[in-house]
Design a protein around this motif. Sequence first.
Motif, PDB file in Angstrom:
ATOM      1  N   ALA A   1      72.084  29.059  66.228  1.00 55.83           N
ATOM      2  CA  ALA A   1      73.090  28.437  66.755  1.00 55.83           C
ATOM      3  C   ALA A   1      72.951  28.133  68.198  1.00 55.83           C
ATOM      4  O   ALA A   1      73.196  26.829  68.582  1.00 55.83           O
ATOM      5  N   LEU A   2      72.185  28.598  69.012  1.00 48.73           N
ATOM      6  CA  LEU A   2      71.984  28.113  70.448  1.00 48.73           C
ATOM      7  C   LEU A   2      70.950  27.084  70.297  1.00 48.73           C
ATOM      8  O   LEU A   2      71.090  26.346  71.253  1.00 48.73           O
ATOM      9  N   CYS A   3      69.964  27.296  69.445  1.00 50.69           N
ATOM     10  CA  CYS A   3      68.982  26.077  69.576  1.00 50.69           C
ATOM     11  C   CYS A   3      69.665  24.642  68.750  1.00 50.69           C
ATOM     12  O   CYS A   3      69.382  23.550  69.222  1.00 50.69           O
ATOM     13  N   GLU A   4      70.559  24.932  67.897  1.00 48.85           N
ATOM     14  CA  GLU A   4      71.454  23.737  67.463  1.00 48.85           C
ATOM     15  C   GLU A   4      72.177  23.200  68.463  1.00 48.85           C
ATOM     16  O   GLU A   4      72.352  21.709  68.236  1.00 48.85           O
ATOM     17  N   GLU A   5      72.871  23.860  69.343  1.00 48.34           N
ATOM     18  CA  GLU A   5      73.552  23.135  70.535  1.00 48.34           C
ATOM     19  C   GLU A   5      72.733  22.326  71.414  1.00 48.34           C
ATOM     20  O   GLU A   5      73.037  21.329  71.803  1.00 48.34           O
ATOM     21  N   ILE A   6      71.406  22.937  71.486  1.00 45.59           N
ATOM     22  CA  ILE A   6      70.546  22.382  72.488  1.00 45.59           C
ATOM     23  C   ILE A   6      70.104  20.941  71.712  1.00 45.59           C
ATOM     24  O   ILE A   6      70.197  19.896  72.496  1.00 45.59           O
ATOM     25  N   ALA A   7      69.802  21.056  70.534  1.00 40.80           N
ATOM     26  CA  ALA A   7      69.382  20.025  69.848  1.00 40.80           C
ATOM     27  C   ALA A   7      70.494  18.927  69.700  1.00 40.80           C
ATOM     28  O   ALA A   7      70.248  17.719  69.791  1.00 40.80           O
ATOM     29  N   GLY A   8      71.906  19.218  69.825  1.00 36.34           N
ATOM     30  CA  GLY A   8      72.891  18.425  69.637  1.00 36.34           C
ATOM     31  C   GLY A   8      73.376  17.909  71.133  1.00 36.34           C
ATOM     32  O   GLY A   8      73.999  16.985  71.232  1.00 36.34           O
ATOM     33  N   GLY A   9      72.529  18.277  72.189  1.00 38.26           N
ATOM     34  CA  GLY A   9      72.805  17.547  73.386  1.00 38.26           C
ATOM     35  C   GLY A   9      73.578  18.356  74.193  1.00 38.26           C
ATOM     36  O   GLY A   9      74.042  17.927  75.413  1.00 38.26           O
ATOM     37  N   ARG A  10      73.846  19.961  74.127  1.00 31.91           N
ATOM     38  CA  ARG A  10      74.629  20.764  74.917  1.00 31.91           C
ATOM     39  C   ARG A  10      73.718  21.854  75.436  1.00 31.91           C
ATOM     40  O   ARG A  10      73.533  22.518  74.633  1.00 31.91           O
ATOM     41  N   ALA A  11      73.695  22.006  76.736  1.00 32.80           N
ATOM     42  CA  ALA A  11      73.261  23.183  77.394  1.00 32.80           C
ATOM     43  C   ALA A  11      74.067  24.456  76.909  1.00 32.80           C
ATOM     44  O   ALA A  11      75.456  24.415  77.221  1.00 32.80           O
ATOM     45  N   ALA A  12      73.502  25.524  77.260  1.00 34.89           N
ATOM     46  CA  ALA A  12      74.434  26.845  76.868  1.00 34.89           C
ATOM     47  C   ALA A  12      74.193  27.865  78.297  1.00 34.89           C
ATOM     48  O   ALA A  12      73.036  27.998  78.380  1.00 34.89           O
ATOM     49  N   VAL A  13      75.147  28.674  78.619  1.00 31.65           N
ATOM     50  CA  VAL A  13      74.868  29.594  79.425  1.00 31.65           C
ATOM     51  C   VAL A  13      74.720  31.085  78.790  1.00 31.65           C
ATOM     52  O   VAL A  13      75.200  31.362  77.620  1.00 31.65           O
ATOM     53  N   VAL A  14      73.731  31.597  79.069  1.00 34.29           N
ATOM     54  CA  VAL A  14      73.549  32.883  78.188  1.00 34.29           C
ATOM     55  C   VAL A  14      73.224  33.977  79.319  1.00 34.29           C
ATOM     56  O   VAL A  14      73.055  33.923  80.287  1.00 34.29           O
ATOM     57  N   LEU A  15      73.577  35.393  78.693  1.00 29.03           N
ATOM     58  CA  LEU A  15      73.395  36.489  79.504  1.00 29.03           C
ATOM     59  C   LEU A  15      72.243  37.388  79.150  1.00 29.03           C
ATOM     60  O   LEU A  15      72.209  37.589  77.982  1.00 29.03           O
ATOM     61  N   GLN A  16      71.569  37.545  79.986  1.00 27.32           N
ATOM     62  CA  GLN A  16      70.225  38.201  79.687  1.00 27.32           C
ATOM     63  C   GLN A  16      70.282  39.616  80.487  1.00 27.32           C
ATOM     64  O   GLN A  16      70.736  39.809  81.636  1.00 27.32           O
ATOM     65  N   ASN A  17      69.589  40.808  80.050  1.00 29.95           N
ATOM     66  CA  ASN A  17      69.163  41.776  80.808  1.00 29.95           C
ATOM     67  C   ASN A  17      67.684  41.834  81.170  1.00 29.95           C
ATOM     68  O   ASN A  17      66.819  41.976  80.136  1.00 29.95           O
ATOM     69  N   LEU A  18      67.281  41.360  82.156  1.00 27.86           N
ATOM     70  CA  LEU A  18      65.810  40.932  82.645  1.00 27.86           C
ATOM     71  C   LEU A  18      65.081  42.313  82.898  1.00 27.86           C
ATOM     72  O   LEU A  18      63.919  42.367  83.505  1.00 27.86           O
ATOM     73  N   GLY A  19      65.913  43.603  82.963  1.00 29.01           N
ATOM     74  CA  GLY A  19      65.217  44.897  83.007  1.00 29.01           C
ATOM     75  C   GLY A  19      65.010  45.785  81.653  1.00 29.01           C
ATOM     76  O   GLY A  19      64.468  45.215  80.878  1.00 29.01           O
TER      77      GLY A  19
END
Length: 317
Positions: free
Chosen positions: A118-136
């Motif tokens: 779904a995230l990639c589909e939004e990008i492919a459709g022209g829309r960026a998305a905010v994502v929350l990561q745990n980088l630790g």
Amino acid sequence: MSRRRLSRRGWLAGAALSVLGASGCASQTAALRAGAAVGLPRRAELEQVPFFPQSGPNLCGPETLATVLQAEGFAQTPADLVPLVYLPGRHGSLQVEMLAAARRCGAVAVRLPASLHALCEEIAGGRAAVVLQNLGLSVAPLWHYAVAVGYDLDEGWMVLRSGAQRRQRLAMRTFEHTWARSQYWAFVTVAPGRLPRTASEDEIVRAMLAFERVASPEAAVRAYAAAQTRWPDNLTLAMGLGNSLYAAGRKTDAARAFEAAARAHASAAAWVNLGVVALDLGQPQRALAAAREALALGGPWAEQARALLDRVQASQP
């Protein structure tokens, strides 16, 4: 920053800038790269999405929100958003504040499915998305917001606006590990009248109800009308459209919307609303018929239907 998990309100995210570790599986990545991405381009990148390098500790929230808002045509800057989302006492931004701030800026904020596809589909459709990561690590979390702007399934990369990096290329497997720790939390912002490609019907309903509480009536009308076009059989969306039309002073259109909802869903609530609007329009016979339809359906709206009927009859000469 240290982990702060707050009951019913989500995580705080600050300014972690480098991946300290990744563990567990990356099953969604494996499935996508193995060919499960049906209908999805193998590569996409939104190069024109703006970039705001992180200007201070723990300010990834305002900067990522400004990124997606400006990409959608809104004018807010990170400085505008700091007082709306940044909590100095907690050294970060809560997820609920990110969504609420987007709505206060005039955008519809919509959670995405917990899905890399779904995230990639939004990008492919022209829309960026905010994502929350745990980088630790799970025992030493570092929560961080980034903006997903690209992917490459063949090379196995995600492209992010993240921290001080305009174009961070992160291995898709690593990205999935860091994102999974937030239970794949992501959202997009859309202008009223637009819809994300992938959001579920239930999530759209939640987003529209939340947007209606802070939006102008006309903006709410545009938002509900677009959602109802995609899900014409959803009663909540139909009622939201009628209520927003009424709030905007478009009573004839509101009556039409309520009558359509009442007939399509056998909804006593819609019949009652139609009766109220019909009285406002000087149509007592239409109001009387609506009250009787609501009474015939019974249920929890029977009292309101009886009150409407009494009001209509009292208005007659």
